[in-house]
Motif scaffolding. Sequence first.
Motif, PDB file in Angstrom:
ATOM      1  N   GLU A   1       0.820  -1.209   0.000  1.00  0.00           N
ATOM      2  CA  GLU A   1       0.000   0.000   0.000  1.00  0.00           C
ATOM      3  C   GLU A   1       0.856   1.262   0.000  1.00  0.00           C
ATOM      4  O   GLU A   1       0.563   2.217  -0.726  1.00  0.00           O
ATOM      5  CB  GLU A   1      -0.925   0.019   1.221  1.00  0.00           C
ATOM      6  CG  GLU A   1      -2.089  -0.920   1.122  1.00  0.00           C
ATOM      7  CD  GLU A   1      -2.985  -0.820   2.343  1.00  0.00           C
ATOM      8  OE1 GLU A   1      -4.199  -0.623   2.147  1.00  0.00           O
ATOM      9  OE2 GLU A   1      -2.485  -0.935   3.476  1.00  0.00           O
TER      10      GLU A   1
ATOM     11  N   CYS B   1       2.477   1.834  -3.436  1.00  0.00           N
ATOM     12  CA  CYS B   1       1.502   2.344  -4.405  1.00  0.00           C
ATOM     13  C   CYS B   1       1.065   3.762  -4.067  1.00  0.00           C
ATOM     14  O   CYS B   1       0.816   4.579  -4.971  1.00  0.00           O
ATOM     15  CB  CYS B   1       0.297   1.407  -4.487  1.00  0.00           C
ATOM     16  SG  CYS B   1       0.719  -0.188  -5.224  1.00  0.00           S
ATOM     17  N   LEU B   2       0.979   4.076  -2.785  1.00  0.00           N
ATOM     18  CA  LEU B   2       0.652   5.431  -2.374  1.00  0.00           C
ATOM     19  C   LEU B   2       1.725   6.406  -2.829  1.00  0.00           C
ATOM     20  O   LEU B   2       1.421   7.484  -3.357  1.00  0.00           O
ATOM     21  CB  LEU B   2       0.483   5.515  -0.855  1.00  0.00           C
ATOM     22  CG  LEU B   2       0.264   6.909  -0.285  1.00  0.00           C
ATOM     23  CD1 LEU B   2      -1.052   7.496  -0.772  1.00  0.00           C
ATOM     24  CD2 LEU B   2       0.313   6.867   1.235  1.00  0.00           C
TER      25      LEU B   2
ATOM     26  N   HIS C   1       3.725   6.102  -5.334  1.00  0.00           N
ATOM     27  CA  HIS C   1       3.583   6.238  -6.787  1.00  0.00           C
ATOM     28  C   HIS C   1       2.410   7.149  -7.135  1.00  0.00           C
ATOM     29  O   HIS C   1       2.525   8.013  -8.008  1.00  0.00           O
ATOM     30  CB  HIS C   1       3.394   4.861  -7.424  1.00  0.00           C
ATOM     31  CG  HIS C   1       3.071   4.931  -8.872  1.00  0.00           C
ATOM     32  ND1 HIS C   1       4.015   5.227  -9.826  1.00  0.00           N
ATOM     33  CD2 HIS C   1       1.904   4.765  -9.531  1.00  0.00           C
ATOM     34  CE1 HIS C   1       3.447   5.242 -11.013  1.00  0.00           C
ATOM     35  NE2 HIS C   1       2.166   4.961 -10.858  1.00  0.00           N
ATOM     36  N   ARG C   2       1.276   6.954  -6.447  1.00  0.00           N
ATOM     37  CA  ARG C   2       0.094   7.770  -6.730  1.00  0.00           C
ATOM     38  C   ARG C   2       0.343   9.241  -6.435  1.00  0.00           C
ATOM     39  O   ARG C   2      -0.056  10.128  -7.197  1.00  0.00           O
ATOM     40  CB  ARG C   2      -1.108   7.273  -5.920  1.00  0.00           C
ATOM     41  CG  ARG C   2      -2.403   7.969  -6.347  1.00  0.00           C
ATOM     42  CD  ARG C   2      -3.588   7.522  -5.536  1.00  0.00           C
ATOM     43  NE  ARG C   2      -3.690   8.409  -4.394  1.00  0.00           N
ATOM     44  CZ  ARG C   2      -4.071   8.050  -3.177  1.00  0.00           C
ATOM     45  NH1 ARG C   2      -4.374   6.817  -2.904  1.00  0.00           N
ATOM     46  NH2 ARG C   2      -4.150   8.931  -2.212  1.00  0.00           N
ATOM     47  N   LYS C   3       1.036   9.531  -5.334  1.00  0.00           N
ATOM     48  CA  LYS C   3       1.311  10.927  -4.981  1.00  0.00           C
ATOM     49  C   LYS C   3       2.173  11.609  -6.041  1.00  0.00           C
ATOM     50  O   LYS C   3       1.973  12.772  -6.355  1.00  0.00           O
ATOM     51  CB  LYS C   3       1.973  11.024  -3.604  1.00  0.00           C
ATOM     52  CG  LYS C   3       1.081  10.608  -2.463  1.00  0.00           C
ATOM     53  CD  LYS C   3      -0.090  11.545  -2.321  1.00  0.00           C
ATOM     54  CE  LYS C   3      -0.938  11.186  -1.118  1.00  0.00           C
ATOM     55  NZ  LYS C   3      -2.091  12.055  -0.968  1.00  0.00           N
TER      56      LYS C   3
ATOM     57  N   ARG D   1       2.328  10.621  -9.268  1.00  0.00           N
ATOM     58  CA  ARG D   1       1.496  10.689 -10.475  1.00  0.00           C
ATOM     59  C   ARG D   1       0.492  11.830 -10.411  1.00  0.00           C
ATOM     60  O   ARG D   1       0.288  12.562 -11.375  1.00  0.00           O
ATOM     61  CB  ARG D   1       0.756   9.363 -10.660  1.00  0.00           C
ATOM     62  CG  ARG D   1      -0.040   9.285 -11.975  1.00  0.00           C
ATOM     63  CD  ARG D   1      -0.974   8.126 -11.968  1.00  0.00           C
ATOM     64  NE  ARG D   1      -1.853   8.430 -10.853  1.00  0.00           N
ATOM     65  CZ  ARG D   1      -2.717   7.616 -10.275  1.00  0.00           C
ATOM     66  NH1 ARG D   1      -2.855   6.447 -10.664  1.00  0.00           N
ATOM     67  NH2 ARG D   1      -3.455   7.961  -9.268  1.00  0.00           N
ATOM     68  N   GLU D   2      -0.138  12.020  -9.241  1.00  0.00           N
ATOM     69  CA  GLU D   2      -1.146  13.068  -9.082  1.00  0.00           C
ATOM     70  C   GLU D   2      -0.533  14.427  -8.807  1.00  0.00           C
ATOM     71  O   GLU D   2      -1.235  15.421  -8.735  1.00  0.00           O
ATOM     72  CB  GLU D   2      -2.135  12.683  -7.981  1.00  0.00           C
ATOM     73  CG  GLU D   2      -2.982  11.476  -8.353  1.00  0.00           C
ATOM     74  CD  GLU D   2      -3.898  11.025  -7.224  1.00  0.00           C
ATOM     75  OE1 GLU D   2      -3.815  11.578  -6.103  1.00  0.00           O
ATOM     76  OE2 GLU D   2      -4.681  10.093  -7.478  1.00  0.00           O
TER      77      GLU D   2
ATOM     78  N   ARG E   1       9.116  13.011  -6.868  1.00  0.00           N
ATOM     79  CA  ARG E   1       9.655  11.661  -6.672  1.00  0.00           C
ATOM     80  C   ARG E   1      10.565  11.576  -5.449  1.00  0.00           C
ATOM     81  O   ARG E   1      10.510  10.623  -4.676  1.00  0.00           O
ATOM     82  CB  ARG E   1      10.405  11.213  -7.923  1.00  0.00           C
ATOM     83  CG  ARG E   1      10.887   9.781  -7.816  1.00  0.00           C
ATOM     84  CD  ARG E   1      11.418   9.256  -9.128  1.00  0.00           C
ATOM     85  NE  ARG E   1      10.420   9.149 -10.170  1.00  0.00           N
ATOM     86  CZ  ARG E   1       9.544   8.150 -10.274  1.00  0.00           C
ATOM     87  NH1 ARG E   1       9.540   7.187  -9.382  1.00  0.00           N
ATOM     88  NH2 ARG E   1       8.683   8.111 -11.258  1.00  0.00           N
TER      89      ARG E   1
END
Length: 118
Positions: free
Chosen positions: A17, A20-21, A23-25, A27-28, A33
């Motif tokens: 989790e 993926c979180l 990565h999502r942060k 991406r959004e 990075r």
Amino acid sequence: MARQADGLCSSAICIAEMACLAHRKVREDPANRLDAEIRQNLFLDDLNSGVITPVPVTERLLRRVETAARALPDACYLRTCDALHLVTAAGLGLVEVWTNDRHMLAAKPHFGLLGRSV
């Protein structure tokens, strides 16, 4: 809250989790990075140093999720990872879960748990 707790534990699914979180942060775009990597590494440091104890996801646990899901009211919105966390907490005899997830907080009474929004 974490510093005052007797101990912290989470379903080991938290490792995926958090990855993926991060990565999502990125991406959004609320995080770059480097910031996401720093936060993810801090979390992994807490796991590796024993600040957070990861509880293994076993077939027995997954079967308990399946049983719990069958017993939920039709209107209860519950996602897979939330169910894993709630069944893990209930199985450990914990009284309370901490999350900022409104759906998990709404489902917690069905697992005999209290919760705090953090």
